[in-house]
Design an enzyme around this catalytic site. Structure first.
Site, mmCIF file in Angstrom:
data_model
loop_
_atom_site.group_PDB
_atom_site.id
_atom_site.type_symbol
_atom_site.label_atom_id
_atom_site.label_comp_id
_atom_site.label_asym_id
_atom_site.label_seq_id
_atom_site.Cartn_x
_atom_site.Cartn_y
_atom_site.Cartn_z
ATOM 1 N N SER A 192 9.315 12.895 7.039
ATOM 2 C CA SER A 192 9.609 14.113 7.778
ATOM 3 C C SER A 192 10.325 15.123 6.887
ATOM 4 O O SER A 192 9.762 15.541 5.888
ATOM 5 C CB SER A 192 10.412 13.762 9.038
ATOM 6 O OG SER A 192 10.460 14.840 9.927
ATOM 7 N N ASP A 355 0.895 12.175 15.349
ATOM 8 C CA ASP A 355 2.042 13.044 15.089
ATOM 9 C C ASP A 355 1.865 14.388 15.799
ATOM 10 O O ASP A 355 0.863 15.077 15.620
ATOM 11 C CB ASP A 355 2.165 13.262 13.581
ATOM 12 C CG ASP A 355 3.529 13.780 13.157
ATOM 13 O OD1 ASP A 355 4.223 14.411 13.965
ATOM 14 O OD2 ASP A 355 3.887 13.554 11.985
ATOM 15 N N HIS A 388 5.136 10.906 15.665
ATOM 16 C CA HIS A 388 5.836 11.245 14.431
ATOM 17 C C HIS A 388 6.690 10.084 13.928
ATOM 18 O O HIS A 388 6.820 9.875 12.721
ATOM 19 C CB HIS A 388 6.703 12.477 14.701
ATOM 20 C CG HIS A 388 7.348 13.064 13.490
ATOM 21 N ND1 HIS A 388 6.641 13.695 12.488
ATOM 22 C CD2 HIS A 388 8.658 13.122 13.114
ATOM 23 C CE1 HIS A 388 7.482 14.136 11.552
ATOM 24 N NE2 HIS A 388 8.710 13.788 11.910
#
Length: 408
Positions: A192, A355, A388
């Site tokens: 991320s 995601d 995610h």
């Protein structure tokens, strides 16, 4: 099966872009279990690094910078077997090992350690906290940001702290690595926001990096993602206790309601439908939303409780600064292609199929830019219902690909 008690206990470990509670660095999100380590999981020591007179990329001056970090393994004589692990939006440098014998393991402990894909018998692994860290109130996090005391005034910086970017995170990490004797990185990797830092490293210091492994990331924070980042921040600014960031004074209340709402929005954004299926459409216990408008469904109640618990462990101004740092990703280049034309040759890109924050097409666009620049790229999509968060809680599913990538 995940029980209601497990759901409620997860409130203190709520992910936001894979967010652990301070001191509990694993990303715990039902129905995924916490990262598993053996009873002999190595203990790690959190250390402090500081230096003076930092000039931000925007041209401002920070008199003193402090960040926390941890290491594992040994640096070789050439200083070129180092691995830098960069953390996600709300994480800190506790990426592996335990801080105490009975404590939780770090958020990527499943792939970092002796004999693991990122083998600490072979590599010297460094993981650090970033500037403007969300976990500023936590004893296990060391950071300089809006909640820190400005030595020029003796008061917290608040919104007078300079704007910082992902590149600023990289510059501070570089100073840390140089202080440790690191001359070259065998790998930069992170999930991320950690992926953004890894890519920024590749753009800024390609001759210092051999391999790059961005997980659940992107090569560009475009206008769509910028808009989302602004939406995340909106509840904080609307909280009357925020006071334009001036809430640190004695007798003033922190904007916990706005911060909790921001965390609630991002928590759902960072997950996928597979995670939410456990709640179904059932009401919260003792609630009747079909009869009373104020009553809640189970998923609403869990998000409310978890976000409120996590807000008490976070700093609202730091949330805003982190969002801006993400918006400024690769902002010193005309395009991703321009940024990465001279980047290191070897890449392993790990998107998540479900995601919703950085949809898989972001990683495929990054792959295309890298291939156009003549780089060697492997893309392996992670799967599962966490969206995610697959890139943190279930990163071990990429073990074989990581081992191939790091093979001598």
């Amino acid at each position: 099966m995940t029980t209601r008690r497990q759901l409620l206990s997860a409130a203190a470990t709520l992910p936001i872009l894979a967010m652990p509670a301070p001191g509990h660095s694993q990303a715990v999100a039902p129905p995924v279990a916490p990262p598993v380590a053996s009873p002999a999981a190595p203990l790690v020591v959190r250390q402090d690094f500081s230096f003076t007179d930092y000039s931000t990329r925007g041209g401002a001056r920070v008199p003193v910078v402090r960040i926390g970090y941890q290491t594992a393994g040994r640096l070789n004589a050439a200083g070129d077997n180092a691995v830098l692990i960069t953390h996600f939006f709300s994480g800190n440098g506790h990426a592996f090992g335990r801080l105490r014998p009975e404590g939780p393991v770090g958020w990527w402990d499943s792939i970092i350690g002796p004999g693991k894909p990122i083998d600490t018998d072979r590599f010297y692994v460094v993981a650090s906290d970033t500037l403007v860290n969300l976990n500023a109130p936590d004893q296990h996090t060391v950071t300089t940001g809006p909640a820190s005391v400005n030595p020029s005034t003796g008061r917290p910086w608040g919104m007078n702290f300079p704007v910082v970017s992902i590149r600023d995170f990289v510059e501070v990490q570089k100073r840390l690595l140089e202080s440790l004797g690191v001359r070259r990185l065998a790998l930069v990797a992170g999930p991320s926001m950690g992926a953004l830092q890894a890519v920024e490293w590749a753009a800024a210091y390609p001759s210092m990096v051999e391999r790059v492994m961005p997980a659940i990331g992107t090569g560009e924070v475009d206008a769509w993602m910028m808009g989302w980042l602004d939406l995340w921040c909106a509840p904080i600014r609307l909280d009357s206790n925020w006071r334009n960031g001036d809430y640190y004074g004695q007798g003033r209340e922190a904007p916990l309601r706005g911060l909790a709402e921001a965390l609630r929005i991002v928590t759902l954004h960072s997950r996928d439908r597979g995670w939410a299926a456990q709640f179904g459409r059932r009401p919260a216990e003792g609630q009747e939303p079909a009869r009373r408008i104020q009553d809640r469904f189970a998923v609403e109640q869990w998000l409310d409780s978890a976000a409120a618990a996590r807000a008490r462990l976070s700093d609202a101004n730091s949330f805003l600064y982190l969002a801006r740092a993400n918006q400024l990703f690769l902002n010193e280049y005309e395009s991703p292609a321009a940024a990465l034309s001279g980047a290191p040759r070897r890449w392993l890109v790990l998107p998540s199929q479900g995601d919703r924050v950085f949809p898989v097409e972001y990683s495929r666009e990054l792959e295309a830019v890298l291939r156009q620049a003549g780089k060697q790229v492997e893309l392996q999509a992670l799967s599962g219902g966490l969206g995610h968060l697959e890139g943190v809680g279930n990163i071990a599913q990429a073990e074989a690909a990581i081992r191939r990538f790091l093979a001598p």
